[in-house]
Design a protein around this motif. Structure first.
Motif, PDB file in Angstrom:
ATOM      1  N   GLY A  25       0.767  -1.236   0.000  1.00 44.25           N
ATOM      2  CA  GLY A  25       0.000   0.000   0.000  1.00 44.25           C
ATOM      3  C   GLY A  25       0.798   1.287   0.000  1.00 44.25           C
ATOM      4  O   GLY A  25       0.233   2.356   0.276  1.00 44.25           O
ATOM      5  N   GLN A  26       2.094   1.235  -0.315  1.00 49.12           N
ATOM      6  CA  GLN A  26       2.890   2.460  -0.355  1.00 49.12           C
ATOM      7  C   GLN A  26       2.466   3.332  -1.551  1.00 49.12           C
ATOM      8  O   GLN A  26       2.181   2.833  -2.634  1.00 49.12           O
ATOM      9  N   ASN A  27       2.418   4.651  -1.345  1.00 57.66           N
ATOM     10  CA  ASN A  27       1.966   5.578  -2.388  1.00 57.66           C
ATOM     11  C   ASN A  27       2.952   5.704  -3.542  1.00 57.66           C
ATOM     12  O   ASN A  27       2.571   6.013  -4.656  1.00 57.66           O
ATOM     13  N   PHE A  28       4.218   5.484  -3.264  1.00 58.16           N
ATOM     14  CA  PHE A  28       5.248   5.606  -4.294  1.00 58.16           C
ATOM     15  C   PHE A  28       6.018   4.289  -4.364  1.00 58.16           C
ATOM     16  O   PHE A  28       7.103   4.161  -3.777  1.00 58.16           O
ATOM     17  N   PRO A  29       5.452   3.283  -5.077  1.00 55.73           N
ATOM     18  CA  PRO A  29       6.078   1.953  -5.086  1.00 55.73           C
ATOM     19  C   PRO A  29       7.486   1.952  -5.668  1.00 55.73           C
ATOM     20  O   PRO A  29       8.317   1.145  -5.276  1.00 55.73           O
ATOM     21  N   GLU A  30       7.768   2.872  -6.615  1.00 58.19           N
ATOM     22  CA  GLU A  30       9.120   2.939  -7.179  1.00 58.19           C
ATOM     23  C   GLU A  30      10.155   3.204  -6.080  1.00 58.19           C
ATOM     24  O   GLU A  30      11.221   2.591  -6.054  1.00 58.19           O
ATOM     25  N   SER A  31       9.824   4.123  -5.187  1.00 55.43           N
ATOM     26  CA  SER A  31      10.758   4.462  -4.110  1.00 55.43           C
ATOM     27  C   SER A  31      10.920   3.303  -3.128  1.00 55.43           C
ATOM     28  O   SER A  31      12.004   3.105  -2.566  1.00 55.43           O
ATOM     29  N   ALA A  32       9.842   2.518  -2.934  1.00 59.37           N
ATOM     30  CA  ALA A  32       9.937   1.366  -2.045  1.00 59.37           C
ATOM     31  C   ALA A  32      10.871   0.313  -2.634  1.00 59.37           C
ATOM     32  O   ALA A  32      11.734  -0.235  -1.929  1.00 59.37           O
ATOM     33  N   TYR A  33      10.711   0.035  -3.930  1.00 63.08           N
ATOM     34  CA  TYR A  33      11.585  -0.942  -4.581  1.00 63.08           C
ATOM     35  C   TYR A  33      13.033  -0.458  -4.585  1.00 63.08           C
ATOM     36  O   TYR A  33      13.970  -1.245  -4.374  1.00 63.08           O
ATOM     37  N   LEU A  34      13.237   0.834  -4.835  1.00 65.89           N
ATOM     38  CA  LEU A  34      14.587   1.379  -4.832  1.00 65.89           C
ATOM     39  C   LEU A  34      15.199   1.285  -3.438  1.00 65.89           C
ATOM     40  O   LEU A  34      16.382   0.956  -3.285  1.00 65.89           O
ATOM     41  N   GLY A  35      14.391   1.544  -2.409  1.00 64.05           N
ATOM     42  CA  GLY A  35      14.883   1.452  -1.038  1.00 64.05           C
ATOM     43  C   GLY A  35      15.288   0.041  -0.664  1.00 64.05           C
ATOM     44  O   GLY A  35      16.337  -0.180  -0.037  1.00 64.05           O
ATOM     45  N   ILE A  36      14.468  -0.929  -1.036  1.00 60.77           N
ATOM     46  CA  ILE A  36      14.787  -2.328  -0.742  1.00 60.77           C
ATOM     47  C   ILE A  36      16.054  -2.752  -1.482  1.00 60.77           C
ATOM     48  O   ILE A  36      16.934  -3.413  -0.918  1.00 60.77           O
ATOM     49  N   THR A  37      16.158  -2.358  -2.754  1.00 60.22           N
ATOM     50  CA  THR A  37      17.350  -2.689  -3.541  1.00 60.22           C
ATOM     51  C   THR A  37      18.611  -2.096  -2.915  1.00 60.22           C
ATOM     52  O   THR A  37      19.637  -2.779  -2.784  1.00 60.22           O
ATOM     53  N   THR A 182      23.885  -3.638  -6.824  1.00 63.54           N
ATOM     54  CA  THR A 182      24.409  -2.327  -7.218  1.00 63.54           C
ATOM     55  C   THR A 182      24.013  -2.029  -8.653  1.00 63.54           C
ATOM     56  O   THR A 182      23.548  -0.919  -8.976  1.00 63.54           O
ATOM     57  N   THR A 183      24.180  -3.020  -9.530  1.00 62.24           N
ATOM     58  CA  THR A 183      23.759  -2.872 -10.927  1.00 62.24           C
ATOM     59  C   THR A 183      22.269  -2.615 -11.027  1.00 62.24           C
ATOM     60  O   THR A 183      21.813  -1.734 -11.761  1.00 62.24           O
ATOM     61  N   LEU A 184      21.486  -3.384 -10.268  1.00 57.66           N
ATOM     62  CA  LEU A 184      20.028  -3.243 -10.301  1.00 57.66           C
ATOM     63  C   LEU A 184      19.597  -1.868  -9.779  1.00 57.66           C
ATOM     64  O   LEU A 184      18.704  -1.228 -10.351  1.00 57.66           O
ATOM     65  N   MET A 185      20.231  -1.398  -8.707  1.00 55.80           N
ATOM     66  CA  MET A 185      19.877  -0.101  -8.140  1.00 55.80           C
ATOM     67  C   MET A 185      20.136   1.023  -9.143  1.00 55.80           C
ATOM     68  O   MET A 185      19.298   1.925  -9.316  1.00 55.80           O
ATOM     69  N   LEU A 186      21.281   0.983  -9.817  1.00 55.57           N
ATOM     70  CA  LEU A 186      21.595   2.002 -10.812  1.00 55.57           C
ATOM     71  C   LEU A 186      20.604   1.947 -11.980  1.00 55.57           C
ATOM     72  O   LEU A 186      20.167   2.991 -12.482  1.00 55.57           O
ATOM     73  N   ALA A 187      20.235   0.752 -12.388  1.00 48.68           N
ATOM     74  CA  ALA A 187      19.257   0.602 -13.477  1.00 48.68           C
ATOM     75  C   ALA A 187      17.903   1.167 -13.059  1.00 48.68           C
ATOM     76  O   ALA A 187      17.224   1.840 -13.856  1.00 48.68           O
TER      77      ALA A 187
END
Length: 289
Positions: A25-37, A182-187
């Motif tokens: 239920g996070q409002n900004f799922p992109e930021s959640a995925y980036l944070g986990i990565t 690291t590669t995934l986070m930059l992508a």
């Protein structure tokens, strides 16, 4: 099948549902995925330091890093796109059907073969996983674009699973995960920057959920890191990637139980019955190994 491999995979499956529960239920799922990565990069660096494992990798390992990062990018991106617009109960079973792709790719390109009993067990697990989340009246055919993204997510999962299983034959987990993520986070940073809504500030796109949910994101990253680390240990112990991927489906009935207890979701008894059948598939795989 080796009992150590089974214990590692079941331990991983027990941790996995809590990751999604924490960031649901996070409002900004992109930021959640980036944070986990990003948290995975931190955890991998800490683990490498504690265990005195250098972060440098042999040249032959880099294609596996690239393959794993590509598979993860396709998986996370397509899961996010699918679940943004589609019903979880309709499309998630497709996403979780990676054992089918792993068996097909392994048979066609890697000369990997499985006993009939193992294939029966994998099939039983996948059918049960689909029926646990099936909802009467739900239709796949109305949303072909979502079928496509769910299928790509499934293939991505198979790609990174195969790459990781091969890598663990010669590489320790922490340095490998450090460079993969690291590669995934930059992508992710590049892709989320290029695809953001024009009126949305870049800071919200990349970090929108962090101020209020940073602890949830960090805890989700820690649990998912520990969960997948157990999978890599299972690969190191000789676990076959298709079998390991199938047994991981045990996380689905655990998610059902959490959904009923924490989120008050319905159809608990029906889903529990299919969960027991899924457990039977796991038993068959164990006997087939």
């Amino acid at each position: 099948m080796d009992l150590l491999v089974i214990a590692l995979v079941l331990g991983s499956a027990a941790l996995h549902p809590f990751r999604d529960l924490l960031i649901k239920g996070q409002n900004f799922p992109e930021s959640a995925y980036l944070g986990i990565t990003g948290s995975w990069v931190i955890f991998a660096a800490i683990q490498s330091t504690i265990l005195n494992q250098p972060l440098n990798l042999p040249i032959e390992a880099w294609p596996l890093v690239a393959g794993s990062a590509l598979g993860l990018f396709l998986y996370y991106l397509c899961v996010m796109l699918t679940l943004k617009a589609g019903d979880l109960s309709v499309y998630y079973p497709i996403i979780r059907s990676s054992p089918l792709a792993i068996v097909a790719i392994g048979y066609l390109f890697l000369e990997r073969y499985y006993s009939p009993l193992t294939l029966v067990g994998i099939s039983l697990i996948l059918v049960s996983a689909i029926m646990i989340q099936y909802r009467r009246g739900a239709s796949l055919l109305q949303r072909p674009k979502l079928i496509f993204t769910a299928t790509v997510a499934m293939i991505g999962s198979a790609i990174y699973g195969l790459a990781d299983s091969v890598a663990m034959e010669t590489i320790t987990p922490a340095p490998f995960l450090f460079w993969v993520y690291t590669t995934l986070m930059l992508a992710f940073i590049v892709f989320f920057t290029l695809t953001r809504v024009q009126k949305r500030p870049l800071s919200l796109q990349l970090f929108g959920c962090w101020p209020k949910a940073w602890l949830r994101v960090f805890a989700s990253g820690a649990l998912s890191y520990a969960s997948y680390l157990l999978i890599l240990f299972a690969f190191q112990a000789g676990g076959e990637v298709a079998v390991v991927s199938a047994i991981r489906q045990v996380s689905i009935p655990l998610s059902v139980l959490l959904g009923a207890l924490v989120l008050n979701e319905k159809r608990f008894l029906v889903r529990l019955a299919w969960s027991l059948l899924l457990a039977g598939g796991v038993v068959i795989i164990i006997l087939g190994g």
